[in-house]
Write a protein that holds these residues in place. Structure first.
Motif, short mmCIF file in Angstrom:
data_model
loop_
_atom_site.label_atom_id
_atom_site.label_comp_id
_atom_site.label_asym_id
_atom_site.label_seq_id
_atom_site.Cartn_x
_atom_site.Cartn_y
_atom_site.Cartn_z
N LYS A 1 -5.79 -3.07 -7.59
CA LYS A 1 -4.87 -4.16 -7.18
C LYS A 1 -4.26 -4.08 -5.69
O LYS A 1 -4.44 -4.86 -4.79
N GLN A 2 -3.82 -2.71 -5.51
CA GLN A 2 -3.35 -2.42 -4.11
C GLN A 2 -4.17 -2.24 -3.07
O GLN A 2 -3.77 -2.95 -2.22
N ARG A 3 -5.51 -1.96 -3.26
CA ARG A 3 -6.55 -1.77 -2.01
C ARG A 3 -6.84 -3.18 -1.62
O ARG A 3 -7.04 -3.65 -0.57
N LYS B 1 -5.27 -5.96 -2.19
CA LYS B 1 -4.20 -6.74 -1.62
C LYS B 1 -3.97 -6.42 -0.17
O LYS B 1 -3.78 -7.24 0.54
N GLU B 2 -4.12 -5.00 0.10
CA GLU B 2 -3.74 -4.51 1.43
C GLU B 2 -5.02 -5.04 2.35
O GLU B 2 -4.85 -5.51 3.55
N GLN B 3 -6.18 -5.08 1.74
CA GLN B 3 -7.16 -5.38 2.73
C GLN B 3 -7.67 -6.83 2.68
O GLN B 3 -8.00 -7.51 3.78
N PHE B 4 -7.47 -7.66 1.84
CA PHE B 4 -7.86 -8.92 1.49
C PHE B 4 -6.66 -9.96 1.32
O PHE B 4 -6.92 -11.18 1.09
N LYS B 5 -5.58 -9.51 1.23
CA LYS B 5 -4.34 -10.29 0.87
C LYS B 5 -4.51 -11.17 -0.45
O LYS B 5 -3.91 -12.45 -0.61
N ILE B 6 -5.22 -10.38 -1.42
CA ILE B 6 -5.53 -11.05 -2.83
C ILE B 6 -4.97 -10.33 -3.76
O ILE B 6 -5.09 -9.29 -4.01
N GLU B 7 -4.25 -11.00 -4.59
CA GLU B 7 -3.58 -10.50 -6.07
C GLU B 7 -4.66 -10.46 -7.05
O GLU B 7 -4.87 -11.48 -7.52
#
Length: 260
Positions: free
Chosen positions: A241-243, A245-251
């Protein structure tokens, strides 16, 4: 009559994680709002410390009957049993149940399926403690419903024409999935993308913590190599989830249902 039984989630659940618990076996329609139905625990991740009260539907809800172009199926009926019935009776549209594990109650609750084929496409109505509810009065979407009560029976539209070639196609599609202990797809596919692609893109395909791993066969399957723990699984889920979100701005949203 209702009864109780003891199950070991480490053996009972498809991901082979969890503790030993006494659960309720429901054979009578009623109000069990304090209980969580677990079916065959095919998409569950249960902590050994979980205090929740669990229940399953008993044999009273394991049946298939036909009436007036409708098929009535008890929600303790397995997907395999219903698939066999449709094949023997030349009934169309449910071929996608091939190699889709679980009981009908769980499949309905999560609107299970494969790609664009999903169970709600063919449902007429469901039966809860309040009686029958037509599909058009239910809130459902991709891999999700807003049904917050026990489903005892599901009613399907009946069409003739079972397709063996469709079943073969679905079986082939599922053969690309890992055959190890897992809870199926870990995350729902975000709109216009695939969770497996995103997990692979952030370097987590084949990534392992203890005995838990995002499978090398299909990155969106969290697999247990034998002695995986709840903590290992949660660590991997949170990392993905974290990676992403950081890379693709997807939850990423979990498809696995987690009970702490």
């Amino acid at each position: 009559m209702n009864s109780t039984k003891v199950i070991d989630f480490k053996r009972y659940s498809s991901i082979h994680i969890g503790g030993v618990k006494e659960i309720l076996v429901i054979n009578e329609i009623g109000d069990y709002k304090d209980f969580q139905i677990i079916g065959r625990a095919n998409n569950l991740l249960v902590s050994p410390k979980c205090e929740k009260k669990f229940a399953i539907l008993g044999e009273a809800f394991d049946y298939i009957k036909e009436e007036n172009d409708l098929i009535y199926v008890g929600c303790a009926t397995s997907s395999g049993k219903l698939l066999t019935y449709t094949r023997k009776n030349d009934i169309a549209n449910l071929e996608f149940l091939a190699k889709l594990p679980g009981n009908l109650g769980g499949l309905v609750k999560m609107n299970a399926g494969l790609k664009q084929w999903e169970i709600f496409n063919y449902i007429h109505s469901i039966k809860t403690k309040d009686g029958y509810i037509l599909k058009e009065n239910l809130d459902f979407s991709y891999r999700e419903t807003k049904i917050d009560t026990i489903v005892y029976e599901v009613v399907f539209h009946k069409e003739s024409g079972f397709s063996q070639s469709k079943q073969n196609e679905f079986t082939k599609m599922r053969d690309n999935q890992p055959q190890m202990a897992s809870a199926g797809s870990c995350f729902k596919n975000p709109k216009g993308d695939f969770a497996g692609r995103l997990i692979e893109a952030v370097g987590l395909k084949g990534y392992r913590v203890g005995d838990m791993e995002f499978s090398n066969t299909h990155a969106n399957f969290l697999v247990n190599h034998g002695n995986g723990t709840f903590e290992d699984a949660i660590t991997l889920i949170n990392l993905a989830k974290q990676r992403v979100k950081e890379q693709f701005k997807i939850e990423l949203e979990t498809e696995i249902i987690i009970f702490n």
